[in-house]
Write a protein that holds these residues in place. Structure first.
Motif, PDB file in Angstrom:
ATOM      1  N   VAL A  92       0.858  -1.179   0.000  1.00  0.00           N
ATOM      2  CA  VAL A  92       0.000   0.000   0.000  1.00  0.00           C
ATOM      3  C   VAL A  92       0.891   1.225   0.000  1.00  0.00           C
ATOM      4  O   VAL A  92       1.834   1.338   0.775  1.00  0.00           O
ATOM      5  CB  VAL A  92      -0.946   0.016   1.212  1.00  0.00           C
ATOM      6  N   ASP A 132      -4.655  14.628  -7.192  1.00  0.00           N
ATOM      7  CA  ASP A 132      -5.764  13.954  -6.527  1.00  0.00           C
ATOM      8  C   ASP A 132      -5.860  12.501  -6.974  1.00  0.00           C
ATOM      9  O   ASP A 132      -6.838  11.828  -6.704  1.00  0.00           O
ATOM     10  CB  ASP A 132      -7.077  14.703  -6.745  1.00  0.00           C
ATOM     11  N   GLU A 142      -1.278  -0.759  -4.240  1.00  0.00           N
ATOM     12  CA  GLU A 142      -2.515  -0.005  -4.109  1.00  0.00           C
ATOM     13  C   GLU A 142      -2.135   1.418  -3.734  1.00  0.00           C
ATOM     14  O   GLU A 142      -1.310   1.618  -2.838  1.00  0.00           O
ATOM     15  CB  GLU A 142      -3.320  -0.613  -2.970  1.00  0.00           C
ATOM     16  N   ARG A 151      -3.174   5.345  -2.477  1.00  0.00           N
ATOM     17  CA  ARG A 151      -4.195   6.099  -1.730  1.00  0.00           C
ATOM     18  C   ARG A 151      -3.737   7.529  -1.539  1.00  0.00           C
ATOM     19  O   ARG A 151      -2.597   7.751  -1.084  1.00  0.00           O
ATOM     20  CB  ARG A 151      -4.397   5.482  -0.348  1.00  0.00           C
ATOM     21  N   VAL A 152      -4.576   8.502  -1.860  1.00  0.00           N
ATOM     22  CA  VAL A 152      -4.212   9.893  -1.622  1.00  0.00           C
ATOM     23  C   VAL A 152      -4.954  10.400  -0.404  1.00  0.00           C
ATOM     24  O   VAL A 152      -6.119  10.073  -0.196  1.00  0.00           O
ATOM     25  CB  VAL A 152      -4.649  10.789  -2.793  1.00  0.00           C
ATOM     26  N   MET A 153      -4.285  11.179   0.397  1.00  0.00           N
ATOM     27  CA  MET A 153      -4.979  11.838   1.499  1.00  0.00           C
ATOM     28  C   MET A 153      -4.400  13.225   1.663  1.00  0.00           C
ATOM     29  O   MET A 153      -3.314  13.518   1.151  1.00  0.00           O
ATOM     30  CB  MET A 153      -4.859  11.029   2.777  1.00  0.00           C
ATOM     31  N   VAL A 164       0.445   0.682   5.788  1.00  0.00           N
ATOM     32  CA  VAL A 164       0.959   1.312   4.577  1.00  0.00           C
ATOM     33  C   VAL A 164       2.464   1.100   4.601  1.00  0.00           C
ATOM     34  O   VAL A 164       3.101   1.255   5.632  1.00  0.00           O
ATOM     35  CB  VAL A 164       0.638   2.821   4.582  1.00  0.00           C
TER      36      VAL A 164
END
Ligand SMILES: Nc1ncnc2c1ncn2[C@@H]1O[C@H](COP(=O)(O)OP(=O)(O)OP(=O)(O)O)[C@@H](O)[C@H]1O
Ligand SMILES: Nc1ncnc2c1ncn2[C@@H]1O[C@H](COP(=O)(O)OP(=O)(O)OP(=O)(O)O)[C@@H](O)[C@H]1O
Ligand SMILES: [Mg+2]
Ligand SMILES: [Mg+2]
Lengths: 269, 258, 265, 266, 258
Positions: free
Chosen positions: A6, A20, A38, A40-42, A57
């Motif tokens: 991740v 984004d 995988e 993931r944006v935050m 992660v």
């Protein structure tokens, strides 16, 4: 699924485009490594730092300050960092009104300060540390400036100065280029007072649980993007990165020592 | 047979609900209890299936003093005593059938009843009882779709499904208009005669009491002030029970009865 | 007799109380108004007008080209809200019975129940989200958990109010026919409370669709990330589009749930 | 009577109801499975990762009581914002909740129009309101207050119009029957019935506004949210738990006041 | 004088509330209307102060056809007609005095009434009327602290404060027990006689009707099926009104009356 890597991505606010999506990067990486990746944006790195602490992660794109915290709390290791405009570092700037009469840092005493976010390295930490050093204050927000305003972002800070809500804004260099379209007069109406020291760029870091072999593979995979025309275009368009270069933990000592100045305010135990 | 022996009940707040009651009610009797609001009629009735617990004396039902019952033996007691309420107390959102079959819960295992698995005979019984009160075509209607009179008939069917030896009814017709009230009273009377079920009913209205009761018990302030066959009730009895004539012409200073 | 109303019964402590509360309220407002820091000059400045000119036209010219991305995130948001609210509805039931004073007669247990629900409600959703991202990784499941825990507090409180308002006469009727506690629960209580429970759960689901829009900020999935990015980049047309999608989605949910609720009661 | 005498019902529900219930049940579970799979949310994971949660939660304790002094200014700012926005929202919502109650507003068209507007307002997430008003009016308390007002009006009108729709209309009929006009009827028959709920809902909205300001702080709209945001980002969890406890205490106090006020009025 | 001329009322959903009614009620009469549930008693009464609007015919009150009234003239009409309801319709949370004085709203300006500024004479009137129904000591009690009978007396005081020429009462005693019912009926009768106020009352119970009425009107399914002095009412009349004898022994197939 335990085999999946991740990758958590906190886009640096210290750039004029904010990503984004992390999809193309994750796909490519997965192709190179042969394991599922995988992405993931935050927008807030706390969750990412904690998730790296529990190894939920494994790969994190973290700005400098976040990295230092992650390293301290969870032994997260930096392996790479970004290069922008041919440099592995950037700096913060003080924006003031062009005809405000403010000429030196000392003139800032008693003014209103706008910053984006207290965890932004360029927007808050470095300028605040600089003020602390030069004027021997412990809390610039209350002891040096008359008032401080948190705006939520660098753009918003610069706009605050333009619109007269604040006398000075601290942002990355140079936030105003991205604002010219909406605020055509910004370059004339504001000026740069001065800059801070150099700040190392955002990191790509990994958790301590990953075995070295895999870490090397990951490093190699990212570095290979530099030679991949398509990837470098994506990196630039989406993340504003020109290249990916190697990085050492020691480069971030400057950040570490900066926030240690905050003492009680940022308690690290 | 139900026997009250020196029975008293004091509510926790000190209200005296029953004061030293001595009464014997025989099997198959149709007893009507009359009295003003607050006289203790409900307390009297609810003592018999221990919805309230008398504080002193003995209450003998089928040869046992029920004041000592609790848990299992209390449920066993309640199984043989059916109860009908003024406000019907049906589950408004459930079907008529589900309301009626709930009279069988005392005879059904917990698990079975949770999954609605009742023996065929119980379903048959429920349905037959709905027929008995002439409301079998509303089987699957929700209880709140019925008129007051119909709801009270459903609650009679529920009680019958319980196959009780005694039926208690606490002002079963207070919310109904006169013709419907008479209908409901007639069903009660018919069941009392056909199945020989002891029936004890609270009523506000003395004329109705006189029409249906075998025996009338008058209460005032927690005490039994009259007890005798319905045929012997006179105007005088009424005065005794209500504590004054109701045709009094003194309009001023009427005390409040609620 | 000359007219004179009998004197109003003066309840001195009550009057004093009232005067004190009024004074306290007045003081509160004076304190608020004198210390609140509003820059009226800025609010009614030309800047505001310029901002209106720049933002509003963009805002009402939604970025339809982003529809695809936004829809995907919206659906994810709905899924998160649904899974979370359903879990919350299940967890809330036992807690609600614990809190309901007509079910559990023990005051201590009631209080414990109330404290659990209160403590859960005090946690801002964003903190819950961070905790769960750390626990299970940055994915929608973290959002689901944050929603589930966050909603349990409110649902538990509402459910216990429903339970407290049921018609206890029915319970009495079942008791009088010899039913045991479990049977009373299924035949007397459940039919009375179930429709309200469902209707509150659906109502909470609607709230959660909106609440989960915040979760994206910490990577717990949903549409929140898009909102933040659109804002930080000052893409007002995207903010407009996101809002449009949310309004349409919530309205559709509202219609469906309204229909279901009408059939329930 | 068309049924034969031997008829025995074999189910507590008619076949059609049973079918509907079964279908609804399948739909709920089915949709749950779909969303559970697409979001990869399996409750079992929660228990597998429970130690992660307890570890992290453990880091919130003990609260850093020394931090309390930093909390007051922002807490007061939050309370001020909540007081102002709640007060204004309450005033605004009075006419609107009368207009959105079908037993008061008998004009169907007006009623439906009001409902529609309110439904749309209620769908807007607080964060979007905050973001837009900060964009328009600049950073600071004012934008936060406006966002909270709109957010609160949506909730308050919805709750209150439902209470108004549930009131006993008999007294207002009695007053109408004695010749009172519309305003007199509302003042003498409607207001006394709804006042306690109105007050407790106002306080409920006040509480919601205090919580909502946590979100507002994220985008520079002022209040205690800024503080939480900062301390979270510094991973300074003991301070965060101090803030949360203080918010909790404020909420409890509001609850208590609400209870007292209701007692006084009911 | 109140006169119904060929008056009909069809509810929006098609229910026929009143069918071609022709009735004349003279000043000072005490009229009781009886009939089953749904017979149209309430509809009849509520037409007179236009709480419902008849769809056809004429309704003459004091020489004017009130069907054409609206707005101001409607409020003027209602000012002179007082109404008493089965469920008292008091504002439960307001004091007794505030409830009673609300009878004066029709005479008071909107602004004045919002600030509770009633003329001294009005307060006097309200207080006197409370005395008249013997409840002046509850002046400052909240309405929900009173018993049913007391609440109904407050609602009579409210109506008296309105100084009406006509009093309408829709089942004023249906929620009360018999002795309290008689008390309330007596107050109504007394006022009718003392102030010569035309009084029209709905009742369920024929025995009470016979005791207090000057004149009885029987209704069934929206029609007037009996109209005559109370003294002439017989068992037969009763059968006519209720559509069957109530002592019938056929217990099966009882139709529903609600
Ligand atoms: N739960 C209770 N706690 C305290 N006092 C009670 C309780 N229930 C009844 N009482 C009191 O006991 C007395 C008898 O009440 P009960 O309900 O038996 O009267 P009732 O004859 O049934 O009256 P009604 O006709 O109004 O139903 C009354 O004084 C009443 O106030
Ligand atoms: N608002 C309404 N809309 C439609 N139909 C109505 C309405 N009000 C009453 N009705 C119908 O008109 C008829 C007469 O009703 P009304 O209320 O006048 O009877 P009632 O004699 O007063 O009965 P009750 O004794 O139950 O009060 C009934 O069939 C009733 O169902
Ligand atoms: Mg009773
Ligand atoms: Mg009626």
């Amino acid at each position: 699924n335990d085999d999946t890597l991740v990758m958590g991505f906190v886009p640096s606010q210290d750039s004029d485009e904010i990503a984004d999506t992390v999809e193309p990067l994750a796909e490519k990486l997965s192709e190179e490594l042969g394991v599922e990746v995988e992405g993931r944006v935050m927008t807030n790195y706390t969750a990412l730092v904690e998730a790296m602490g529990t190894n939920e992660v494994q790969i994190g794109f973290i700005p400098a300050f976040g990295y230092v915290l992650a390293n301290q709390e969870h032994d997260v290791e930096v392996i790479l960092k970004s290069e922008r405009f041919g440099s592995g570092t950037y700096k913060a700037q003080y924006i003031v009104g062009a005809d405000s009469g403010i000429e030196t840092l000392a003139d800032l005493e008693g003014t209103t300060w706008a910053y984006g976010d207290p965890t932004s390295t360029s927007g808050y930490l470095f300028p605040a540390a600089q003020i602390m050093d030069e004027f021997g204050v412990e809390n610039p927000e209350t002891e040096f400036f008359a008032e401080s305003k948190q705006t939520g972002g660098h753009d918003q800070s610069a706009i605050a100065v333009l619109e007269g809500e604040a006398d000075v804004a601290t942002t990355f260099d140079d936030v105003r280029t991205g604002l010219e379209e909406d605020y055509p007069t910004i370059m004339e109406e504001t000026k740069i007072l001065t800059y801070t020291d150099e700040i190392p760029n955002d990191t790509i870091s990994v958790t301590k649980e990953l075995d070295d072999e895999l870490v090397q593979e990951i490093k190699a995979a990212f570095l290979s993007f530099n030679d991949n025309e398509e990837m470098i275009t994506i990196m630039n368009e989406v993340y504003n990165w020109d290249r990916i270069i190697e990085a050492e933990d020691s480069e971030y000592d400057v950040v570490r020592s900066t926030f240690e100045k905050f003492g009680d305010d940022i308690s690290l135990d | 047979m139900i026997e009250f022996k020196n029975l008293s009940l004091v509510y926790p707040n000190g209200n005296e609900g029953l004061k030293n009651i001595n009464i014997k009610i025989n099997e198959g009797e149709f007893v009507v209890i009359v009295g003003l609001s607050g006289a203790g009629k409900s307390t009297f009735i609810r003592s018999i299936n221990r919805l309230v617990t008398p504080t002193d004396g003995e209450l003998i039902v089928d040869g046992e003093d029920i004041l000592t019952h609790n848990g299992k033996s209390l449920r066993a007691l309640r199984k043989k005593i059916g109860m009908i309420f003024q406000s019907y107390n049906l589950v408004k959102r459930s079907t008529v059938l589900k309301n009626v079959i709930s009279g069988r819960l005392g005879y059904t295992g917990t698990l079975k009843s949770i999954f609605n698995m009742f023996p065929k005979e119980d379903m048959q019984l429920a349905y037959d009882n709905l027929k008995r009160v002439n409301i079998e075509d509303k089987l699957y209607s929700r209880a709140d779709e019925l008129s007051g009179g119909q709801q009270q008939r459903v609650s009679i069917a529920r009680v019958l499904t319980q196959k009780p030896k005694v039926i208690l009814a606490d002002e079963p017709v207070a919310s109904l208009d006169p013709p419907t009230s008479h209908q409901v009273m007639k069903y009660l009377k018919q069941i009392n005669k056909e199945d020989n079920i002891t029936t004890i009913v609270n009523l506000h209205f003395i004329d109705m009491a006189m029409e249906y009761a075998d025996r009338i018990i008058g209460m005032r302030a927690g005490e039994v002030v009259y007890d005798g066959p319905a045929s012997e009730v006179t105007e005088k009895t009424f005065e005794e029970i209500y504590g004054r004539t109701i045709r009094e012409e003194d309009m001023r200073g009427g005390e409040d009865n609620e | 007799m000359s007219f004179k109303l009998p004197p109003k019964p003066k309840n001195r402590p009550a009057v004093a109380k009232r005067v004190i509360s009024l004074l306290a309220l007045l003081a509160l407002y004076i304190w608020t108004i004198t210390s609140v820091n509003i820059d009226w000059g800025r609010v009614f400045s030309e800047r505001t007008l310029e901002n209106f000119d720049r933002i509003i036209p963009q805002f009402f010219d939604p970025a339809f080209e982003e529809t695809g991305t936004i829809l995907v995130k919206m659906i994810e948001t709905i899924f998160i809200a649904y899974t979370g609210s359903l879990a919350a509805a299940v967890i809330a039931v036992p807690l609600a019975f614990l809190c309901a004073t007509n079910m559990v007669k023990n005051k201590w247990l009631n209080t414990i129940g109330m404290w659990i629900l209160g403590a859960v409600r005090a946690f801002p959703e964003i903190i819950l989200a961070i905790i769960f991202v750390a626990a299970v990784g940055p994915n929608p499941f973290a959002g689901v958990l944050a929603i589930a825990i966050g909603s349990t507090g409110m649902l538990g409180k509402l459910f216990s109010e429903v339970i407290e308002s049921i018609d206890m006469n029915i319970i009495e009727a079942l008791e009088a026919s010899g039913a045991n506690k479990m049977q009373i629960l299924f035949y007397g209580i459940m039919p009375q409370v179930l429709p309200e429970f469902l209707s509150y759960a659906i109502y909470r689901f609607e709230i959660d669709v909106r609440a989960s829009s915040v979760l994206g900020i910490v990577g717990a999935g949903g549409i929140g990330t898009l909102i933040t990015f659109a804002y930080l980049n000052r893409n007002w047309d995207e903010v407009g589009m996101i809002l449009l999608v949310i309004i349409i989605a919530v309205t559709i949910i509202d219609q469906i749930s309204g229909f279901i609720r009408r059939r329930l009661v | 009577m068309s049924k034969t005498d031997q008829f025995t019902p074999n189910s507590l529900y008619p076949a059609k109801t049973k079918r509907t219930i079964t279908l609804a049940f399948i739909a709920v579970i089915g949709f749950y499975l779909i969303s559970s799979i697409t979001t990869e949310s399996f409750i079992i994971n929660f228990f597998l990762k429970l130690s992660n949660i307890t570890d992290l939660v453990g880091r919130f304790f003990p609260p850093d009581w020394g931090y309390v002094t930093y909390v007051w200014p922002k807490l007061f700012e939050t309370i001020h914002m909540a007081i102002i926005s709640t007060t204004i929202a309450v005033i605004i919502s009075v006419p609107f909740c009368l207009l959105a109650a079908h037993n008061i507003t008998t004009n169907k068209w007006l009623y439906n129009f009001m409902r529609m507007v309110l439904n749309i307002i209620r769908t807007i997430p607080d964060i979007i309101l905050a973001v837009v008003f900060v964009g328009l009016f600049g950073i600071g308390v004012f934008s936060g207050i406006i966002a909270l007002i709109i957010f609160a009006v949506g909730i308050l009108v919805k709750l209150m119009s439902e209470i108004i729709e549930a009131i006993d209309m008999n007294p207002s009929e009695a007053i109408r029957a004695s010749g009172g006009n519309t305003i007199q009827t509302i003042w003498y028959a409607v207001v006394p019935q709804i006042l306690p709920q109105f007050i407790s809902f106002s306080l409920y909205v006040f509480e919601i506004n205090i919580r909502a300001s946590v979100v507002l702080g994220l985008v520079g709209a002022g209040g205690i949210g800024q503080l939480i945001n900062k301390e979270i980002n510094f991973l300074n969890y003991p301070a965060v738990s101090t803030i949360v406890l203080i918010i909790f205490a404020v909420v409890v106090v509001i609850d208590w006041i609400s209870g007292k006020l209701r007692e006084g009025i009911v």
